[in-house]
Design an enzyme around this catalytic site. Sequence first.
Site, PDB file in Angstrom:
ATOM      1  N   ASP A 103       0.808  -1.224   0.000  1.00  0.00           N
ATOM      2  CA  ASP A 103       0.000   0.000   0.000  1.00  0.00           C
ATOM      3  C   ASP A 103       0.840   1.273   0.000  1.00  0.00           C
ATOM      4  O   ASP A 103       0.306   2.371   0.019  1.00  0.00           O
ATOM      5  CB  ASP A 103      -0.926  -0.014   1.231  1.00  0.00           C
ATOM      6  CG  ASP A 103      -2.021   1.030   1.151  1.00  0.00           C
ATOM      7  OD1 ASP A 103      -2.590   1.216   0.059  1.00  0.00           O
ATOM      8  OD2 ASP A 103      -2.307   1.673   2.173  1.00  0.00           O
ATOM      9  N   SER A 119      -7.614   6.574  -0.574  1.00  0.00           N
ATOM     10  CA  SER A 119      -7.906   5.184  -0.932  1.00  0.00           C
ATOM     11  C   SER A 119      -9.384   4.897  -0.710  1.00  0.00           C
ATOM     12  O   SER A 119      -9.972   5.311   0.299  1.00  0.00           O
ATOM     13  CB  SER A 119      -7.068   4.226  -0.072  1.00  0.00           C
ATOM     14  OG  SER A 119      -5.702   4.365  -0.359  1.00  0.00           O
ATOM     15  N   GLN A 178      -6.359  -2.002  -6.249  1.00  0.00           N
ATOM     16  CA  GLN A 178      -6.771  -0.872  -5.410  1.00  0.00           C
ATOM     17  C   GLN A 178      -7.449   0.181  -6.274  1.00  0.00           C
ATOM     18  O   GLN A 178      -7.116   0.346  -7.453  1.00  0.00           O
ATOM     19  CB  GLN A 178      -5.573  -0.248  -4.684  1.00  0.00           C
ATOM     20  CG  GLN A 178      -5.967   0.795  -3.639  1.00  0.00           C
ATOM     21  CD  GLN A 178      -4.775   1.336  -2.860  1.00  0.00           C
ATOM     22  OE1 GLN A 178      -3.921   2.010  -3.411  1.00  0.00           O
ATOM     23  NE2 GLN A 178      -4.713   1.021  -1.573  1.00  0.00           N
TER      24      GLN A 178
END
Length: 403
Positions: free
Chosen positions: A313, A335, A385
């Site tokens: 991440d 995010s 993502q």
Amino acid sequence: MDTEAVVEFLGNVPLLQRLPSSSFKKIAELVKLKHYEKGDYVVREGEVGDGIYFVWEGEAEVSGSVNADEENRLEYQLKRYDYFGHGTPTSVHVADIIALTKLTCLVLPHEHCTLLQSKSIWSADKAPEATALVESILHLEPIEALAAASKTVDSLKIVHSLHSYFLMVGDFNIPIIYQVNRLRDGRNFATRRVDAIQKGNIIFTLLASFQKEEEGFDHQEARMPSVPAADVLLSLDELRELRLVDPRLPMSYRKKVATTKFVPWPIEIRFCEPNTKTNQSKSDPSLRYWVRAKGKLSDDQALHRCVVAFASDLIFSGVSLNPHRRKGFKLASLSLDHSMWFHRHVRADDWLLFVIVSPTACATRGFVSGQIYSSKGELVVSVTQEALLRMARPPDPPAVSKL
């Protein structure tokens, strides 16, 4: 030359502002004064040079920069307090530096350039091996939530997939409560939902599935791309040091990097294709780098998967911004969701190749997908993502009193 004047000068050089003041006097006693006439070459491309150069008086120009054009030409003109050069005698200059006026430089010879290195948390007296690495890195919502879920599942079951959603912006100054919901406990599978709660609101939710290991079918169509081995590439710390003095990069960018507080990650990263791009330079929506944890981890597979989740991440969603970067580019990024699939056993303290691509960005959302390979070429993890991408709004003007 007056040592006190040199010390005062060095204190205004952006590259040196991360150093303790005691270092300035040592450097002031070691620098050498060099003079150049207008049009002289200070250094030539391909030459080693004498060390790190600090512009004391006059102006110089980086000649032939690949990023220079008429619009940002001033970015490549060097004046008082600017700097260039390399700290090691094995590195060569990547561009010509030419004096635009009579020029005076202070030069710190190669053998003394170690004085420019500031201590980091990894080079301090406490060795990284003495630090509980998992305690250092399990501080982000998806990772701490995964650790919380793993503690409620029997040790024979390990996470094989997770899906998380970021619902609200959290506050780092307020504790977060992680509430684990046991959705299923089967013979081979277990499922957990973790809600991160702050101020009574659910700000983040994670759904994770755990499986007991079984023998089964095995194939792999994906192939690890051919890239340089991690051992021959520069570390993130080394790359940052080089970029600080790379004259092909805009001076404003180098000053910002030099004066920004740098906190090293407990993760080591080595980019496969280092370049002279900045966060204001357009580039392809793809990235490849090697990554591993600093220090040695135990053999607990749950720990290794939590560490890989953390590492996945760090730079991931930013790849979707690459085609849209430009000078003056400022963005608010959040995010929205993060998903992972663990295909095979993984060791987070061994080198892993992270291959990232952003196939699309649309309607304020950027999408990225990634594949993580072991050094043997095994596909060990797949990641996706989605992030919210918006141009940052300028701050509201201060209120004006009507009294």
